[in-house]
Every structure is written in C-alpha cells, then in structure tokens.
Design a protein around this motif. Structure first.
Motif, mmCIF file in Angstrom:
data_model
loop_
_atom_site.group_PDB
_atom_site.id
_atom_site.type_symbol
_atom_site.label_atom_id
_atom_site.label_comp_id
_atom_site.label_asym_id
_atom_site.label_seq_id
_atom_site.Cartn_x
_atom_site.Cartn_y
_atom_site.Cartn_z
ATOM 1 N N UNK A 70 -105.242 -74.433 44.803
ATOM 2 C CA UNK A 70 -103.851 -74.888 44.820
ATOM 3 C C UNK A 70 -103.306 -75.047 46.240
ATOM 4 N N UNK A 71 -104.182 -75.117 47.237
ATOM 5 C CA UNK A 71 -103.730 -75.125 48.622
ATOM 6 C C UNK A 71 -102.725 -76.231 48.930
ATOM 7 N N UNK A 72 -102.964 -77.447 48.467
ATOM 8 C CA UNK A 72 -102.035 -78.546 48.761
ATOM 9 C C UNK A 72 -100.649 -78.245 48.189
ATOM 10 N N UNK A 73 -100.603 -77.793 46.947
ATOM 11 C CA UNK A 73 -99.315 -77.468 46.316
ATOM 12 C C UNK A 73 -98.634 -76.316 47.054
ATOM 13 N N UNK A 74 -99.393 -75.294 47.392
ATOM 14 C CA UNK A 74 -98.836 -74.130 48.088
ATOM 15 C C UNK A 74 -98.319 -74.535 49.468
ATOM 16 N N UNK A 75 -99.087 -75.336 50.185
ATOM 17 C CA UNK A 75 -98.659 -75.782 51.519
ATOM 18 C C UNK A 75 -97.391 -76.635 51.427
ATOM 19 N N UNK A 76 -97.281 -77.466 50.402
ATOM 20 C CA UNK A 76 -96.071 -78.272 50.221
ATOM 21 C C UNK A 76 -94.868 -77.381 49.918
ATOM 22 N N UNK A 77 -95.051 -76.362 49.079
ATOM 23 C CA UNK A 77 -93.971 -75.418 48.795
ATOM 24 C C UNK A 77 -93.553 -74.696 50.081
ATOM 25 N N UNK A 78 -94.540 -74.313 50.872
ATOM 26 C CA UNK A 78 -94.249 -73.617 52.132
ATOM 27 C C UNK A 78 -93.488 -74.530 53.072
ATOM 28 N N UNK A 79 -93.941 -75.772 53.194
ATOM 29 C CA UNK A 79 -93.247 -76.735 54.061
ATOM 30 C C UNK A 79 -91.786 -76.894 53.649
ATOM 31 N N UNK A 80 -91.518 -76.937 52.341
ATOM 32 C CA UNK A 80 -90.138 -77.092 51.877
ATOM 33 C C UNK A 80 -89.296 -75.858 52.200
ATOM 34 N N UNK A 81 -89.961 -74.709 52.308
ATOM 35 C CA UNK A 81 -89.243 -73.465 52.610
ATOM 36 C C UNK A 81 -88.995 -73.290 54.109
ATOM 37 N N UNK A 82 -89.695 -74.058 54.917
ATOM 38 C CA UNK A 82 -89.561 -73.962 56.375
ATOM 39 C C UNK A 82 -88.586 -75.016 56.876
ATOM 40 N N UNK A 83 -88.037 -74.779 58.038
ATOM 41 C CA UNK A 83 -87.194 -75.814 58.635
ATOM 42 C C UNK A 83 -88.057 -76.997 59.023
ATOM 43 N N UNK A 84 -87.475 -78.162 59.045
ATOM 44 C CA UNK A 84 -88.218 -79.403 59.279
ATOM 45 C C UNK A 84 -89.015 -79.376 60.583
ATOM 46 N N UNK A 85 -88.545 -78.670 61.578
ATOM 47 C CA UNK A 85 -89.234 -78.649 62.869
ATOM 48 C C UNK A 85 -90.456 -77.744 62.865
ATOM 49 N N UNK A 86 -90.661 -76.981 61.790
ATOM 50 C CA UNK A 86 -91.766 -76.031 61.743
ATOM 51 C C UNK A 86 -92.651 -76.251 60.528
ATOM 52 N N UNK A 87 -93.411 -77.344 60.494
ATOM 53 C CA UNK A 87 -94.336 -77.529 59.365
ATOM 54 C C UNK A 87 -95.417 -76.446 59.380
ATOM 55 N N UNK A 88 -96.057 -76.261 58.265
ATOM 56 C CA UNK A 88 -97.006 -75.156 58.106
ATOM 57 C C UNK A 88 -98.111 -75.161 59.164
#
Length: 153
Positions: A70-88
């Motif tokens: 599920x890495x892609x889904x998890x990374x996308x969820x993480x990206x949405x939880x982070x500020x735009x300037x700090x992608x995973x």
C-alpha cells in the motif's frame, strides 16, 4: 504470557518494522531478505550485552507487507497531511519509514487509530528523544488516521 508482555511484543514489532522499512529503502535489499534478517537476527538477539526485545512476528510481517503493498496510497495520505512545501520525499528517512509503517496499520489492520498514533509517537520518541519530531509525527498521523478511518473519530 501476560497482557503487558503481548503489548510490549507488539510495540517492539512496530519499532522493528520502521527499522526494516528504513533498511529496505537505503540498502536496496528485498522485502524477504530484510524480513528474514530481522526475524532471525534481531528479535531477542543480544548485542554488546544488551538484549533486544522479542517481537510479534505476525504483526511485524503484516506491517511490512502492507507498507510495501500500500506504499503509494500511504505516501499520498502522508503528502496530504504535510504542508505543500514538504512532500514525503523531503522528510527524514526514519520518519518516512515510520509514516509508512503506521500507514500500513491505518489502512489495512484492525488496530484502533488512536492506538496506532500513540504507538508510533512512542517510536518517534525512541528515535528522537530530544527533538520536536514526536509532535510532528502525532499531527501527521492524526490527519492520516482521520482520512483512513473517519468513522473511528
């Protein structure tokens, strides 16, 4: 085995899962190679007179498998939880592995999200005892948990 012993084994498995995911990312070793190394040489092993904790093998395997699957889904969820300037991909690799392990439990396990958050904030404290990282981890995991399991809140 007492309830506390079971809880400690699960906690150790979460810590080992973060370490294993970190190792997989930085060594280009396969899932199977890293899984076997941890199960055969880390769980309960002794290093320099310090005995490593026993882990819950089933939970360890589940977290690793789900983090990979599920890495892609998890990374996308993480990206949405982070500020735009700090992608995973700009996040500390240990914290990135932690988010993937926690995300694996949030999207594919029966563990209550508040337990997942508490457990992985404790893992963050183990890696960063003096830093602000545990508070950061708590905030991001709270956001991820609300997305993955909104009915739990």
């Amino acid at each position: 085995m007492t309830r506390e012993d079971k809880r400690q084994k699960k906690s150790a498995s979460r810590l080992y899962a973060v370490q294993a995911l970190f190792q997989m990312e930085h060594s280009d070793q396969s899932f199977e190679t890293v899984r076997k190394e941890f199960e055969n040489h880390r769980f309960g092993a002794e290093y320099d007179g310090v005995e490593m904790a026993e882990g819950n093998v089933d939970l360890f395997r589940s977290i690793l498998e789900n983090a990979v699957n599920w890495q892609a889904k998890i990374d996308q969820m993480t990206d949405r939880a982070l500020v735009a300037k700090w992608p995973i991909d700009r996040i500390d690799p240990t914290i990135r592995a932690l988010f993937r392990a926690a995300g694996a439990e949030l999207v594919a396990a029966d563990t209550p999200p508040k337990v997942v958050i508490t457990e992985f904030v404790d893992v963050a404290k183990a890696f960063f005892p003096e830093g602000r990282e545990p508070k950061f981890v708590n905030a991001v995991l709270d956001h991820m948990a609300r997305e993955a399991q909104p009915d739990a809140f």
